[in-house]
Design an enzyme around this catalytic site. Structure first.
Site, PDB file in Angstrom:
ATOM      1  N   ARG A  43       0.803  -1.218   0.000  1.00 43.08           N
ATOM      2  CA  ARG A  43       0.000   0.000   0.000  1.00 43.08           C
ATOM      3  C   ARG A  43       0.839   1.273   0.000  1.00 43.08           C
ATOM      4  O   ARG A  43       0.543   2.234  -0.668  1.00 43.08           O
ATOM      5  CB  ARG A  43      -0.899   0.033   1.237  1.00 43.08           C
ATOM      6  CG  ARG A  43      -2.276  -0.444   0.965  1.00 43.08           C
ATOM      7  CD  ARG A  43      -3.007  -0.695   2.232  1.00 43.08           C
ATOM      8  NE  ARG A  43      -2.345  -1.735   3.019  1.00 43.08           N
ATOM      9  CZ  ARG A  43      -2.845  -2.272   4.111  1.00 43.08           C
ATOM     10  NH1 ARG A  43      -3.989  -1.852   4.585  1.00 43.08           N
ATOM     11  NH2 ARG A  43      -2.207  -3.223   4.757  1.00 43.08           N
ATOM     12  N   PHE A  81      -4.725  -3.373  -1.497  1.00 42.79           N
ATOM     13  CA  PHE A  81      -5.344  -4.690  -1.709  1.00 42.79           C
ATOM     14  C   PHE A  81      -6.839  -4.589  -1.997  1.00 42.79           C
ATOM     15  O   PHE A  81      -7.421  -5.476  -2.594  1.00 42.79           O
ATOM     16  CB  PHE A  81      -5.156  -5.598  -0.470  1.00 42.79           C
ATOM     17  CG  PHE A  81      -3.729  -5.734  -0.023  1.00 42.79           C
ATOM     18  CD1 PHE A  81      -2.684  -5.733  -0.933  1.00 42.79           C
ATOM     19  CD2 PHE A  81      -3.425  -5.889   1.335  1.00 42.79           C
ATOM     20  CE1 PHE A  81      -1.365  -5.869  -0.526  1.00 42.79           C
ATOM     21  CE2 PHE A  81      -2.110  -6.026   1.755  1.00 42.79           C
ATOM     22  CZ  PHE A  81      -1.079  -6.003   0.829  1.00 42.79           C
ATOM     23  N   HIS A 163       7.482 -22.619   6.745  1.00 44.03           N
ATOM     24  CA  HIS A 163       8.889 -22.686   6.321  1.00 44.03           C
ATOM     25  C   HIS A 163       9.673 -23.787   7.032  1.00 44.03           C
ATOM     26  O   HIS A 163      10.707 -24.214   6.564  1.00 44.03           O
ATOM     27  CB  HIS A 163       9.564 -21.319   6.432  1.00 44.03           C
ATOM     28  CG  HIS A 163       9.972 -20.919   7.813  1.00 44.03           C
ATOM     29  ND1 HIS A 163       9.113 -20.342   8.704  1.00 44.03           N
ATOM     30  CD2 HIS A 163      11.155 -21.012   8.452  1.00 44.03           C
ATOM     31  CE1 HIS A 163       9.751 -20.091   9.825  1.00 44.03           C
ATOM     32  NE2 HIS A 163      11.002 -20.493   9.706  1.00 44.03           N
ATOM     33  N   LYS A 167      13.102 -26.931   6.019  1.00 46.39           N
ATOM     34  CA  LYS A 167      14.396 -27.083   6.707  1.00 46.39           C
ATOM     35  C   LYS A 167      14.915 -28.499   6.473  1.00 46.39           C
ATOM     36  O   LYS A 167      14.155 -29.464   6.490  1.00 46.39           O
ATOM     37  CB  LYS A 167      14.238 -26.818   8.209  1.00 46.39           C
ATOM     38  CG  LYS A 167      13.960 -25.346   8.511  1.00 46.39           C
ATOM     39  CD  LYS A 167      13.946 -25.102  10.011  1.00 46.39           C
ATOM     40  CE  LYS A 167      13.455 -23.702  10.336  1.00 46.39           C
ATOM     41  NZ  LYS A 167      14.488 -22.683  10.385  1.00 46.39           N
ATOM     42  N   ASP A 220       1.494 -18.373  16.690  1.00 47.90           N
ATOM     43  CA  ASP A 220       2.621 -17.952  15.855  1.00 47.90           C
ATOM     44  C   ASP A 220       3.491 -19.146  15.450  1.00 47.90           C
ATOM     45  O   ASP A 220       3.866 -19.268  14.294  1.00 47.90           O
ATOM     46  CB  ASP A 220       3.468 -16.911  16.610  1.00 47.90           C
ATOM     47  CG  ASP A 220       4.621 -16.367  15.770  1.00 47.90           C
ATOM     48  OD1 ASP A 220       4.423 -16.162  14.555  1.00 47.90           O
ATOM     49  OD2 ASP A 220       5.714 -16.162  16.328  1.00 47.90           O
ATOM     50  N   HIS A 225       4.513 -24.678  13.018  1.00 48.51           N
ATOM     51  CA  HIS A 225       5.827 -25.352  13.036  1.00 48.51           C
ATOM     52  C   HIS A 225       5.851 -26.546  14.001  1.00 48.51           C
ATOM     53  O   HIS A 225       6.219 -27.659  13.631  1.00 48.51           O
ATOM     54  CB  HIS A 225       6.940 -24.388  13.439  1.00 48.51           C
ATOM     55  CG  HIS A 225       6.950 -23.099  12.661  1.00 48.51           C
ATOM     56  ND1 HIS A 225       6.579 -23.019  11.348  1.00 48.51           N
ATOM     57  CD2 HIS A 225       7.298 -21.830  13.016  1.00 48.51           C
ATOM     58  CE1 HIS A 225       6.690 -21.761  10.925  1.00 48.51           C
ATOM     59  NE2 HIS A 225       7.128 -21.023  11.923  1.00 48.51           N
ATOM     60  N   LYS A 313      18.411 -19.993  21.215  1.00 49.65           N
ATOM     61  CA  LYS A 313      17.612 -20.433  20.075  1.00 49.65           C
ATOM     62  C   LYS A 313      17.940 -21.886  19.802  1.00 49.65           C
ATOM     63  O   LYS A 313      19.095 -22.245  19.586  1.00 49.65           O
ATOM     64  CB  LYS A 313      17.962 -19.580  18.856  1.00 49.65           C
ATOM     65  CG  LYS A 313      17.367 -20.098  17.574  1.00 49.65           C
ATOM     66  CD  LYS A 313      16.806 -18.972  16.740  1.00 49.65           C
ATOM     67  CE  LYS A 313      16.175 -19.504  15.470  1.00 49.65           C
ATOM     68  NZ  LYS A 313      14.742 -19.393  15.457  1.00 49.65           N
TER      69      LYS A 313
HETATM   70  C1  BG6 Z   1       8.060 -17.570  12.338  1.00 53.07           C
HETATM   71  C2  BG6 Z   1       7.480 -16.825  13.504  1.00 53.07           C
HETATM   72  O1  BG6 Z   1       7.088 -18.325  11.691  1.00 53.07           O
HETATM   73  O2  BG6 Z   1       9.081 -18.441  12.801  1.00 53.07           O
HETATM   74  C3  BG6 Z   1       8.561 -16.077  14.269  1.00 53.07           C
HETATM   75  O3  BG6 Z   1       6.504 -15.917  13.051  1.00 53.07           O
HETATM   76  C4  BG6 Z   1       9.683 -17.016  14.650  1.00 53.07           C
HETATM   77  O4  BG6 Z   1       8.035 -15.442  15.418  1.00 53.07           O
HETATM   78  C5  BG6 Z   1      10.165 -17.784  13.430  1.00 53.07           C
HETATM   79  O5  BG6 Z   1      10.739 -16.229  15.173  1.00 53.07           O
HETATM   80  C6  BG6 Z   1      11.178 -18.831  13.795  1.00 53.07           C
HETATM   81  O6  BG6 Z   1      11.700 -19.369  12.612  1.00 53.07           O
HETATM   82  P1  BG6 Z   1      13.179 -19.891  12.553  1.00 53.07           P
HETATM   83  O7  BG6 Z   1      13.324 -20.464  11.189  1.00 53.07           O
HETATM   84  O8  BG6 Z   1      14.066 -18.701  12.814  1.00 53.07           O
HETATM   85  O9  BG6 Z   1      13.300 -20.902  13.630  1.00 53.07           O
END
Ligand code: BG6
Length: 450
Positions: A43, A81, A163, A167, A220, A225, A313
Site C-alpha cells: 500500500r 489490496f 517454512h 528445513k 505464531d 511449526h 535459540k
Molecule cells: C516464524 C514466527 O514463523 O518463525 C517467528 O513468526 C519465529 O516469530 C520464526 O521467530 C522462527 O523461525 P526460525 O526459522 O528462525 O526458527
C-alpha cells in the site's frame, strides 16, 4: 532452469526483506532461475531500491554481478489490496512467464487479494499462489480462507507455506524414520516413554509487536511449526515416501491429537514493546502436554516447549526411550536412551547410549553417537525459503500444508485451555511455575548435548 515472475504482496514487510528476496537471489545464484522478474506490491509508497538494499545483507555472500540482476529485474507497484483498479495496473506489468503470487500479508487480506487475482485473471490456471503463515487466526477463519480460495483456485495452485517444512532436518524426519530398519520397530508406545519438541528463541518480539500481540506463541509457532514436527514424528508409515501420502498421514495423526495440559507465560517487559497493548494477555511462552489417541501412541505423552526471550535459540525433537530392566548389580542407568533430532542450530541428530565408564568394571555413562550435517556435508545447505520457492517453481506441493492439516491443527490450538499467564525474566528457561508443572506432568526437558 525455470522462468518466472514473482509478485510479492506485502513487499514492504520484514519477511520479504529477510527471506523472500534472499531466497530468490539464491535461486538465481544457483542457476535455478533463468529469466525472472520481481514485482513488489504494497500500500505504501516505497522505492524498490530501498527494499533491495535492506534485503542484501540477509542474502549473504552476495556476488555483485548476480545481485545486479536482481536490481535490474525488480520493480515496485503501489497496490491497495482493496482497490480493484490497482489490480488492473498490476496486470499491465505482467508478461507471459509463469507467475508466482506470494501473499506475504496478514491473513485477513488473503480473501480479497485472491478474489481480485482471479477476477482480473492475473492468476491463470498454470500460475501458483503462495499463502504465508499464519493461515487465519483460528479454525473458523482458516476454514473461511480455505473456502474462499478454493472457489477461485484449484487446490493444485495453492501453496500454504510453513517454512519449517523446508528445513533440511525436518525433511529428514520421514526419510530417517522409514529408511532405517533399526528405528521403526521401536517407534511406538512399547518402547518410547515420551517425545519432547523444544522450540525456543532468545529473540524478543522486536519490531513485530503489533502482529505478535494478536497471535502469541501458540498461534505464531505452535499451530504450524511445532505441530508439523509432531505430525512428522508421530505419523504412521505412508504408502510411499512422497508428498500426498505424507500429507494424508500427517492429517490423520493431527486429527487424533489433543492438548491435555498447558502452562503459558509472558516475558517481563513484553507489554512495553512497540505495538503491544499495555494490558496485553498474549502469551510469549507455552509448555504443552499432548496425547495422540491411536494404537501406536496411546499412553505416550508428547510435550512442546516454545517461546521468545528464553535462554537460547534451538529447535530439537527428543525421543526418550523407556528404561531397560536393570541387570547391573550396582549402578543402573540414571536415565533412558534418547534419540535427538537437532533441527537448528548444529543441524544433525544423535543417539545417546549407555556405555562402560573406562577403567571401572560396572559403571556406565551416557555417550553420544552424533551426526553433524555441516561437518559431514559442509556449511552450504540451502535455506528453507530457497527450497520452498524452488518447489513452487516446479509445482511440487509435497512440503506445503494441505487444507485438512491446517484445519486439524487449528482445532487443537482452539481447544487449549490457557489458564493463568505466568511472567518470566528474559533470558531464562521460562516462568518459575514451570518446575511444578513439569513435575506434575511428568517431564524433565532434555538439554541438547553433542
Ligand atoms: C516464524 C514466527 O514463523 O518463525 C517467528 O513468526 C519465529 O516469530 C520464526 O521467530 C522462527 O523461525 P526460525 O526459522 O528462525 O526458527
Amino acid at each position: 532452469m525455470k522462468d518466472a515472475t514473482f509478485i510479492i504482496f506485502g513487499a514492504t514487510g520484514d519477511l520479504t526483506r529477510r527471506k523472500i528476496i534472499p531466497a530468490i537471489y539464491k535461486l538465481v545464484k544457483n542457476k535455478k532461475l533463468r529469466s525472472f522478474r520481481i514485482i513488489g506490491c504494497a500500500r505504501s509508497k516505497k522505492n524498490i531500491q530501498t527494499i533491495l538494499s535492506q534485503s542484501k545483507k540477509f542474502a549473504r555472500d552476495v556476488q555483485a554481478s548476480r545481485w545486479r540482476k536482481i536490481v535490474k529485474n525488480s520493480v515496485y507497484q503501489v497496490l491497495d489490496f482493496y482497490k480493484e483498479e490497482d489490480y488492473t495496473q498490476l496486470a499491465v506489468l505482467l508478461g507471459k512467464q509463469q507467475r508466482i503470487f506470494y501473499l506475504a500479508t496478514a491473513p485477513e487480506h488473503f480473501h480479497i487479494i485472491s478474489k481480485y487475482l482471479a477476477k482480473y485473471k492475473l492468476a491463470r490456471k498454470t500460475d501458483n499462489v503462495v499463502y504465508e503463515k499464519p493461515f487465519g487466526h483460528d479454525l473458523y477463519s482458516a476454514k473461511k480462507i480455505n473456502k474462499c480460495i478454493s472457489t477461485v483456485f484449484n487446490e493444485k495452485q495453492i501453496y500454504r507455506i510453513d517454512h519449517y517444512l523446508g528445513k533440511e532436518l525436518v525433511g529428514d524426519i520421514t526419510l530417517m524414520r522409514f529408511t532405517n530398519r533399526i528405528l521403526e520397530p521401536l517407534w511406538n508406545s512399547k518402547h518410547i516413554a515420551q517425545i519432547q519438541i523444544v522450540m525456543t528463541e532468545d529473540l524478543l518480539v522486536g519490531k513485530r509487536g503489533g502482529f505478535y500481540d494478536k497471535y502469541g506463541v501458540l498461534k505464531d509457532v505452535v499451530q504450524n511449526h511445532a505441530l508439523q514436527l509432531l505430525a512428522l514424528t508421530a505419523m504412521e508409515a505412508p504408502k510411499m515416501l512422497s508428498g500426498e501420502y505424507i500429507r494424508s498421514e500427517k492429517a490423520r495423526v493431527l486429527k487424533r491429537t489433543q492438548v491435555t495440559a498447558a502452562l503459558v507465560g509472558q516475558y517481563h517487559g513484553y507489554k512495553s514493546e512497540p505495538g503491544v497493548t499495555k494490558n496485553s494477555t498474549t502469551e510469549t511462552f507455552a509448555a504443552l502436554q499432548l496425547k495422540i489417541n491411536n494404537s501406536r501412541w496411546r499412553g505416550v505423552p508428547f510435550y512442546i516447549l516454545a517461546g521468545k526471550a528464553l535462554v537460547k535459540k534451538q529447535t530439537s525433537i527428543h525421543i526418550k526411550f523407556k528404561e531397560v530392566h536393570c541387570l547391573l548389580a550396582k549402578s543402573c542407568p540414571s536415565d533412558s536412551n534418547y534419540f535427538t533430532i537437532r533441527i537448528q542450530p548444529d543441524n544433525g541428530f544423535s543417539l545417546e547410549l549407555n556405555s562402560k565408564m573406562p577403567g571401572k568394571k560396572q559403571a556406565i555413562i551416557p555417550v553420544n553417537m552424533d551426526f553433524c550435517e555441516k561437518c559431514r556435508f559442509g556449511p552450504n545447505t540451502p535455506e528453507a525459503y530457497e527450497t520452498l520457492l524452488e518447489d513452487v517453481l516446479c509445482g511440487d506441493q509435497s512440503v506445503f500444508v494441505r487444507k485438512d492439516e491446517i484445519e486439524y491443527a487449528w482445532k487443537i490450538i482452539d481447544r487449549v485451555r490457557k489458564g493463568k499467564i505466568y511472567s518470566y525474566k528474559k533470558g531464562t528457561g521460562g516462568p518459575p511455575a514451570l518446575d511444578a508443572w513439569n513435575k506434575k506432568n511428568g517431564v524433565l526437558w532434555k538439554e541438547v548435548s553433542k
